[in-house]
Design a protein around this motif. Structure first.
Motif, short mmCIF file in Angstrom:
data_model
loop_
_atom_site.label_atom_id
_atom_site.label_comp_id
_atom_site.label_asym_id
_atom_site.label_seq_id
_atom_site.Cartn_x
_atom_site.Cartn_y
_atom_site.Cartn_z
N ASP A 273 -3.96 -6.77 9.57
CA ASP A 273 -3.41 -6.92 8.23
C ASP A 273 -4.01 -5.91 7.25
O ASP A 273 -3.31 -5.30 6.43
CB ASP A 273 -3.65 -8.34 7.71
N ILE A 276 -2.74 -2.34 8.11
CA ILE A 276 -1.34 -2.14 7.72
C ILE A 276 -1.24 -1.90 6.21
O ILE A 276 -0.49 -1.03 5.74
CB ILE A 276 -0.49 -3.37 8.15
N GLY A 277 -1.98 -2.66 5.45
CA GLY A 277 -1.96 -2.47 4.01
C GLY A 277 -2.46 -1.09 3.60
O GLY A 277 -1.89 -0.42 2.73
N GLN A 279 -2.45 1.64 5.49
CA GLN A 279 -1.50 2.65 5.95
C GLN A 279 -0.30 2.72 5.02
O GLN A 279 0.20 3.81 4.70
CB GLN A 279 -1.06 2.32 7.37
N THR A 280 0.20 1.56 4.56
CA THR A 280 1.34 1.54 3.64
C THR A 280 0.99 2.25 2.33
O THR A 280 1.77 3.04 1.79
CB THR A 280 1.76 0.09 3.37
N GLU A 281 -0.21 2.00 1.83
CA GLU A 281 -0.64 2.63 0.58
C GLU A 281 -0.76 4.13 0.73
O GLU A 281 -0.35 4.91 -0.15
CB GLU A 281 -1.98 2.03 0.15
N ASN A 283 0.91 6.02 2.88
CA ASN A 283 2.26 6.59 3.01
C ASN A 283 2.93 6.71 1.65
O ASN A 283 3.62 7.72 1.38
CB ASN A 283 3.09 5.72 3.94
N GLU A 284 2.75 5.73 0.80
CA GLU A 284 3.35 5.80 -0.53
C GLU A 284 2.77 6.97 -1.33
O GLU A 284 3.50 7.72 -2.01
CB GLU A 284 3.12 4.48 -1.27
N GLN A 287 4.19 10.23 -0.02
CA GLN A 287 5.58 10.43 -0.42
C GLN A 287 5.67 10.90 -1.87
O GLN A 287 6.45 11.79 -2.20
CB GLN A 287 6.35 9.12 -0.23
#
Length: 303
Positions: A273, A276-277, A279-281, A283-284, A287
């Motif tokens: 968990d 994943i959090g 990695q998402t941050e 990626n944002e 971008q």
């Protein structure tokens, strides 16, 4: 007044008049004694000078150290400077090939210049004037009368003046500071007294003077551990059973009843968990930066 008479081929002629009760020999002796006071007494005797003439540089330094009674050369800056002053002067005179009498007068001249500076507080101008007066007496003769009082010729007198100019007069302020200024004594060593405990026949060494008795130490500073155990036992007896049971429950291991596999699965889920959090941050943010770079590139293309 009396007159002495001299004879000439043509008869008698009056000689030079002298004061009553005096003779030319007495006047000569008085003039000689007055002249001898110019550089008197000698700084070094003829025997000492002769003894140093056979020594090398280190030998001259050791001899002068002995003659001047310098005993603290390693710790006293003043003695070291004065010894260097006299040794340098003697070695310079050796290069001039002086006679023993000339050595004596030159070394006395060096000492008198320092004496005038140290005792009479002569300024540089006064020292130069004094040197001129002395050199006029012991330097090259100006008449047949004072030829016998001359110790140095013109070349030697000029060399002496040039040497004093670069050795003493050029550093006159430093010598004034040496004699007039007080300096702090630098402590280069110290002594400490350490008392060693004497051996005794008992198991323990004798107590130090600043120590305290074992009774006072054990009673007030470090109580015996048995007292702590007794106090803890009394505290436990006074606490109600309900609080004791709650305390026992709180002291129990919270992981009792779980296997290693259960703990691994829980930790793996929590870790996934978190990753994943993160990695998402990431990626944002990437971008957003990519869009910003694309916008700049488009602007550059249009320009």
């Amino acid at each position: 007044m009396t007159m002495s008479v001299g004879t000439t081929p043509g008869g008698t002629t009056p000689a030079a008049t002298t004061p009553a009760g005096t003779t030319p020999e007495l006047e000569r002796d008085a003039e000689f004694q007055e002249h001898e006071k110019i550089l008197y007494p000698d700084f070094l005797s003829a025997a000492q000078i002769t003894e140093m003439l056979t020594e090398d540089i280190n030998g001259v330094q050791q001899k002068l150290k002995k003659f001047l009674n310098f005993k603290n050369l390693q710790t006293c800056l003043k003695e070291a400077i004065l010894l260097d002053y006299y040794v340098s002067g003697f070695l310079w005179a050796r290069g001039m090939d002086f006679s023993v009498t000339q050595y004596s007068k030159f070394m006395t001249l060096l000492d008198m210049l320092l004496h005038n500076l140290r005792t009479l507080h002569m300024s540089l101008e006064d020292s130069i004037k004094w040197l001129g007066e002395v050199m006029a007496e012991i330097g090259p003769p100006h008449s047949q009368k004072n030829e016998e009082w001359s110790f140095f010729n013109i070349k030697q007198a000029n060399a002496i003046i040039d040497y004093l100019k670069i050795s003493l007069f050029q550093h006159y302020k430093l010598y004034e500071f040496l004699f007039y200024s007080t300096r702090e004594e630098i402590v280069i060593g110290t002594e400490q007294m350490i008392e060693v405990v004497k051996p005794s026949g008992g198991l323990l060494p004798d107590p130090l003077e600043e120590g305290i008795s074992f009774d006072i130490y054990s009673t007030f500073i470090e109580p015996p551990p048995t007292l702590d155990a007794e106090v803890k036992g009394l505290d436990q007896e006074q606490v109600p059973e309900e609080f004791q049971s709650e305390a026992n429950i709180s002291d129990a291991d919270p992981l009792v009843g779980f296997t290693i596999e259960d703990i691994k699965s829980v930790l793996g889920q929590v870790t996934d968990d978190i990753l994943i959090g993160i990695q998402t941050e990431i990626n944002e943010k990437l971008q957003i930066q990519e869009e910003a770079f694309n916008a700049r590139i488009e602007k550059l293309k249009k320009a």
